[in-house]
Design a protein around this motif. Structure first.
Motif, PDB file in Angstrom:
ATOM      1  N   ASP A 181      16.218   7.745 -45.977  1.00  0.00           N
ATOM      2  CA  ASP A 181      16.275   7.415 -47.406  1.00  0.00           C
ATOM      3  C   ASP A 181      15.346   8.305 -48.224  1.00  0.00           C
ATOM      4  O   ASP A 181      15.696   8.762 -49.323  1.00  0.00           O
ATOM      5  CB  ASP A 181      15.907   5.945 -47.618  1.00  0.00           C
ATOM      6  CG  ASP A 181      16.984   4.989 -47.119  1.00  0.00           C
ATOM      7  OD1 ASP A 181      18.125   5.448 -46.911  1.00  0.00           O
ATOM      8  OD2 ASP A 181      16.676   3.796 -46.930  1.00  0.00           O
ATOM      9  N   GLU A 182      14.160   8.549 -47.689  1.00  0.00           N
ATOM     10  CA  GLU A 182      13.193   9.378 -48.407  1.00  0.00           C
ATOM     11  C   GLU A 182      13.673  10.827 -48.507  1.00  0.00           C
ATOM     12  O   GLU A 182      13.522  11.481 -49.543  1.00  0.00           O
ATOM     13  CB  GLU A 182      11.831   9.318 -47.707  1.00  0.00           C
ATOM     14  CG  GLU A 182      11.103   8.004 -47.910  1.00  0.00           C
ATOM     15  CD  GLU A 182      10.804   7.729 -49.375  1.00  0.00           C
ATOM     16  OE1 GLU A 182      10.273   8.635 -50.057  1.00  0.00           O
ATOM     17  OE2 GLU A 182      11.126   6.618 -49.841  1.00  0.00           O
ATOM     18  N   VAL A 183      14.244  11.336 -47.418  1.00  0.00           N
ATOM     19  CA  VAL A 183      14.745  12.715 -47.427  1.00  0.00           C
ATOM     20  C   VAL A 183      15.896  12.851 -48.414  1.00  0.00           C
ATOM     21  O   VAL A 183      15.986  13.827 -49.169  1.00  0.00           O
ATOM     22  CB  VAL A 183      15.184  13.139 -46.007  1.00  0.00           C
ATOM     23  CG1 VAL A 183      15.849  14.511 -46.045  1.00  0.00           C
ATOM     24  CG2 VAL A 183      13.987  13.168 -45.062  1.00  0.00           C
TER      25      VAL A 183
ATOM     26  N   LYS B 155      16.377  10.958 -51.048  1.00  0.00           N
ATOM     27  CA  LYS B 155      15.797  10.803 -52.388  1.00  0.00           C
ATOM     28  C   LYS B 155      15.190  12.115 -52.889  1.00  0.00           C
ATOM     29  O   LYS B 155      15.301  12.454 -54.066  1.00  0.00           O
ATOM     30  CB  LYS B 155      14.723   9.709 -52.368  1.00  0.00           C
ATOM     31  CG  LYS B 155      14.157   9.357 -53.742  1.00  0.00           C
ATOM     32  CD  LYS B 155      12.941   8.436 -53.612  1.00  0.00           C
ATOM     33  CE  LYS B 155      13.279   7.149 -52.890  1.00  0.00           C
ATOM     34  NZ  LYS B 155      12.100   6.239 -52.785  1.00  0.00           N
ATOM     35  N   HIS B 156      14.594  12.868 -51.969  1.00  0.00           N
ATOM     36  CA  HIS B 156      13.949  14.131 -52.349  1.00  0.00           C
ATOM     37  C   HIS B 156      14.914  15.308 -52.326  1.00  0.00           C
ATOM     38  O   HIS B 156      14.525  16.433 -52.663  1.00  0.00           O
ATOM     39  CB  HIS B 156      12.760  14.420 -51.426  1.00  0.00           C
ATOM     40  CG  HIS B 156      11.545  13.604 -51.733  1.00  0.00           C
ATOM     41  ND1 HIS B 156      11.429  12.270 -51.382  1.00  0.00           N
ATOM     42  CD2 HIS B 156      10.391  13.925 -52.389  1.00  0.00           C
ATOM     43  CE1 HIS B 156      10.250  11.808 -51.769  1.00  0.00           C
ATOM     44  NE2 HIS B 156       9.609  12.790 -52.389  1.00  0.00           N
ATOM     45  N   GLY B 157      16.135  15.076 -51.912  1.00  0.00           N
ATOM     46  CA  GLY B 157      17.112  16.153 -51.868  1.00  0.00           C
ATOM     47  C   GLY B 157      16.848  17.169 -50.770  1.00  0.00           C
ATOM     48  O   GLY B 157      17.316  18.311 -50.820  1.00  0.00           O
TER      49      GLY B 157
ATOM     50  N   CYS C 184      13.767  18.136 -47.350  1.00  0.00           N
ATOM     51  CA  CYS C 184      12.526  17.785 -46.656  1.00  0.00           C
ATOM     52  C   CYS C 184      11.473  17.277 -47.639  1.00  0.00           C
ATOM     53  O   CYS C 184      11.300  17.820 -48.735  1.00  0.00           O
ATOM     54  CB  CYS C 184      11.995  18.990 -45.889  1.00  0.00           C
ATOM     55  SG  CYS C 184      13.125  19.533 -44.581  1.00  0.00           S
ATOM     56  N   VAL C 185      10.741  16.251 -47.216  1.00  0.00           N
ATOM     57  CA  VAL C 185       9.808  15.546 -48.103  1.00  0.00           C
ATOM     58  C   VAL C 185       8.452  16.251 -48.180  1.00  0.00           C
ATOM     59  O   VAL C 185       7.850  16.366 -49.257  1.00  0.00           O
ATOM     60  CB  VAL C 185       9.615  14.096 -47.604  1.00  0.00           C
ATOM     61  CG1 VAL C 185       8.576  13.378 -48.456  1.00  0.00           C
ATOM     62  CG2 VAL C 185      10.930  13.362 -47.579  1.00  0.00           C
ATOM     63  N   GLN C 186       7.955  16.716 -47.040  1.00  0.00           N
ATOM     64  CA  GLN C 186       6.575  17.200 -46.967  1.00  0.00           C
ATOM     65  C   GLN C 186       6.379  18.522 -47.699  1.00  0.00           C
ATOM     66  O   GLN C 186       7.306  19.307 -47.842  1.00  0.00           O
ATOM     67  CB  GLN C 186       6.147  17.360 -45.498  1.00  0.00           C
ATOM     68  CG  GLN C 186       6.814  18.515 -44.753  1.00  0.00           C
ATOM     69  CD  GLN C 186       8.197  18.172 -44.223  1.00  0.00           C
ATOM     70  OE1 GLN C 186       8.761  17.137 -44.551  1.00  0.00           O
ATOM     71  NE2 GLN C 186       8.738  19.053 -43.396  1.00  0.00           N
ATOM     72  N   GLU C 187       5.132  18.750 -48.147  1.00  0.00           N
ATOM     73  CA  GLU C 187       4.772  20.039 -48.715  1.00  0.00           C
ATOM     74  C   GLU C 187       4.725  21.088 -47.611  1.00  0.00           C
ATOM     75  O   GLU C 187       4.527  20.779 -46.436  1.00  0.00           O
ATOM     76  CB  GLU C 187       3.397  19.962 -49.388  1.00  0.00           C
ATOM     77  CG  GLU C 187       3.386  19.158 -50.678  1.00  0.00           C
ATOM     78  CD  GLU C 187       2.037  19.246 -51.378  1.00  0.00           C
ATOM     79  OE1 GLU C 187       1.148  19.951 -50.856  1.00  0.00           O
ATOM     80  OE2 GLU C 187       1.896  18.626 -52.441  1.00  0.00           O
TER      81      GLU C 187
END
Length: 626
Positions: A610-612, A614-616, A618-621
């Motif tokens: 879900d997070e990935v 939502k961020h379109g 990869c989530v991490q910096e």
């Protein structure tokens, strides 16, 4: 004895857990509408979900060809192999992205476009097992050409064979069998893939009631730019006996000559490049009412039966591809010398070749088990066919990948041929039912069948004296599972299993019992909501695939040992190795399916996804802070 039964019945009714079980099983009776199955099926796959080893389909390994059929098959097989070795150039087909006209004419001369069309309608009239053998040969040589042939007859006009009336068969099948007309299967749309019920293409009956007017489009249609005859699925308004009108899917035979049928340019694809894949458009196409297949509103049933009936051919074709990959790997490993030794003496290479051979043995055994069951007249083979398609498509990918690894840099080169095979193979895990959806199909269809049985037990408890056998049998099985005792699955004492394979048969028996108990636990826990637990269902399907593979090789290796064929000892070794490794996988997957700890992991995976999303991406910096 009646007091004993009464006590069992009373205990079961008073136990909250059992009441919850019965409630959940009742709810699960309608868990899926993938396919209606008979109440008491002879299918090994379906009965596996009840924890039973129903052996009629699988033991002994079926023999379905008489002497005349064998002789005819040998003749057809020799002709087909000679054609592909001498006249078909797979690399050239791939480069040109088409099958050359002279090759198409050669295939027509072979009768390759009408393998299962009855002889009286100008086909070869092959059985399913004979068909499997010929497509196995095609799969070993050129999967692209295999798609041209398969899209034509395995699905393109299969609906006419299965559901067509005499007039439809007489009109269409002779020209289709001769290859004079090419067929295509039109189901997939831009917004409708595995969910066949969501199609938008629509057909409406004309005012005079003589035609349907068809409008819409289909994408990724194999033979879409070549076909003259299309099996098309469209929404139609259907009025039921109560006067209510709802849209339902209807299947139609559509001729390009009707007008309004066009297609786009051939798609550029990763593999199977010589097969024609195109979008097909229908604009105000007038279809005569007599061209409905399977009745108005019966299109979903038609589509599912076509796909279920066609998958066995894919299993056989991919077994042929796997055989080719093994041959290429072995040829290189036997001649390549490194560090002063032939590389086939290195343990790493030996393990790869052995695992490739085992996977091929399992897939090949599945292919001819399923085709024989169909020839024997068994009606329920949909789970087995889905399992075969999943296993063979993933096993073939494994074999191609490992063959390239064994060949090293040579395997990566175009002229070697394996890189083309790998590109061709990738689609087989996607089309005619993605492996992801088919895993859910296997799990949910089996659970539905098991749910009906438990519903019968619930009914029996309302009159325990009158249903003493059902009540006592169920109570005994539940008690044995709770104590960890055997519930009666005993393949190792089956006379059809060779004594040399007793240990492997014990592992299969244990896996079947564990599987049945796991299904019970899952329905206690989830009820009809199990259909939403796809990560759990995937583990159930994985276990079912492995168990079916175990039974297929036990049956085949037993036959080989009993008849003392030259390869019997190696087949025995492959069977025992597969059963050993599969039993470990089955236990692992079933334990994961009921584990609360793993359920927590599944929930975490959902959250990460879900997070990935939502961020379109990869989530991490980035580690460097960009």
């Amino acid at each position: 004895m009646f007091r004993s039964v009464a006590r069992i019945s009373s205990a079961l009714k008073q136990n909250k857990l059992q009441n919850h079980l019965f409630q959940k099983w009742s709810e699960c009776a309608v868990v899926t509408q993938t396919r209606n199955v008979s109440e008491e099926s002879k299918s090994f796959g379906l009965n596996l979900f009840r924890g039973q080893a129903h052996g009629e389909q699988v033991f002994p390994f079926p023999e379905v060809l008489n002497e005349e059929q064998r002789d005819n098959l040998q003749m057809f097989a020799d002709q087909t192999a000679k054609f592909f070795e001498e006249q078909n150039d797979a690399l050239k087909n791939d480069l040109l992205e088409t099958v050359e006209p002279e090759t198409m004419e050669g295939l027509k001369a072979l009768g390759a476009f009408g393998l299962q069309v009855p002889v009286e309608l100008d086909g070869l009239g092959l059985t399913n097992t004979q068909y499997a053998r010929l497509v196995e040969i095609v799969g070993a040589h050129d999967l692209g050409v295999g798609i041209v042939l398969g899209a034509h007859q395995s699905i393109g006009f299969k609906g006419i064979l299965l559901f067509g009336n005499d007039e439809q068969k007489q009109k269409y099948l002779p020209k289709l069998a001769a290859g004079e007309n090419i067929a295509a299967f039109c189901l997939t749309e831009p917004a409708s893939g595995s969910d066949a019920g969501s199609i938008k293409t629509r057909a409406v009956l004309s005012d005079d009631g003589k035609h349907y007017i068809l409008n819409g489009s289909k994408i990724w249609i194999s033979n879409g730019g070549l076909a003259e005859i299309f099996t098309v699925f469209a929404q139609t308004p259907v009025t039921d006996k109560n006067g209510d009108t709802k849209d339902k899917v209807t299947a139609f035979i559509v001729e390009r000559s009707y007008g309004g049928v066009t297609n786009g340019a051939p798609e550029k694809k990763m593999g199977i490049k010589c097969s024609n894949t195109a979008e097909v458009y229908f604009e105000d196409v007038k279809i005569p009412v007599e061209n409905v297949l399977g009745g108005e509103g019966g299109g979903f049933k038609v589509a599912m039966n076509i796909l279920n009936n066609g998958r066995f051919g894919m299993v056989a074709a991919l077994a042929g591809t796997m055989r080719y990959c093994v041959h290429k790997a072995v040829d290189h490993a036997g001649s390549r010398v490194q560090f002063g030794k032939s590389i086939h003496t290195f343990g790493t290479i030996q393990e790869k070749i052995a695992q490739m051979a085992i996977r091929h043995y399992v897939a090949e055994s599945m292919a001819y088990m399923i085709s024989a069951n169909m020839d024997q007249g068994f009606k329920d083979f949909q789970i087995e066919a889905a399992i075969g398609k999943i296993y063979a498509s993933e096993g073939a990918w494994y074999c191609a990948d490992e063959a390239i690894q064994i060949l090293g840099g040579m395997g990566f080169m175009r002229d070697c041929g394996i890189e083309r095979v790998m590109r061709d193979l990738r689609i087989f895990r996607i089309f005619e039912g993605t492996n992801d959806i088919l895993r859910l199909f296997v799990a949910l269809t089996g659970i539905q069948y098991a749910g009906k049985h438990l519903k019968d037990v619930q009914k029996a408890l309302k009159n325990p004296i009158g249903n003493i056998g059902t009540v006592v049998g169920f109570a005994g099985k539940m008690a044995k599972r709770k104590l960890g005792a055997s519930t009666g699955v005993d393949l190792h004492n089956d006379s059809n299993v060779n004594p040399e394979l007793q240990d492997a048969a014990k592992k299969a028996s244990k896996a079947i019992e564990h599987f049945g108990g796991t299904i019970d636990q899952l329905l206690i826990k989830y009820g009809k909501n199990i259909m939403h637990e796809q990560m759990v269902l995937n583990r159930v399907a994985e276990a079912a695939i492995d168990i079916y593979g175990m039974v297929c090789v036990l049956s085949r290796a037993s036959r080989s040992l009993s008849t003392n064929v030259a390869s019997a000892s190696t087949e025995s070794a492959m069977c025992q190795t597969f059963c050993e490794e599969a039993s470990v996988r089955v236990e692992t997957n079933l334990n994961i399916a009921v584990s609360d700890r793993n359920m927590k992991t599944f929930r975490t995976l959902s959250t990460i996804s879900d997070e990935v999303i939502k961020h379109g991406g990869c989530v991490q910096e980035h580690p460097l802070g960009f």
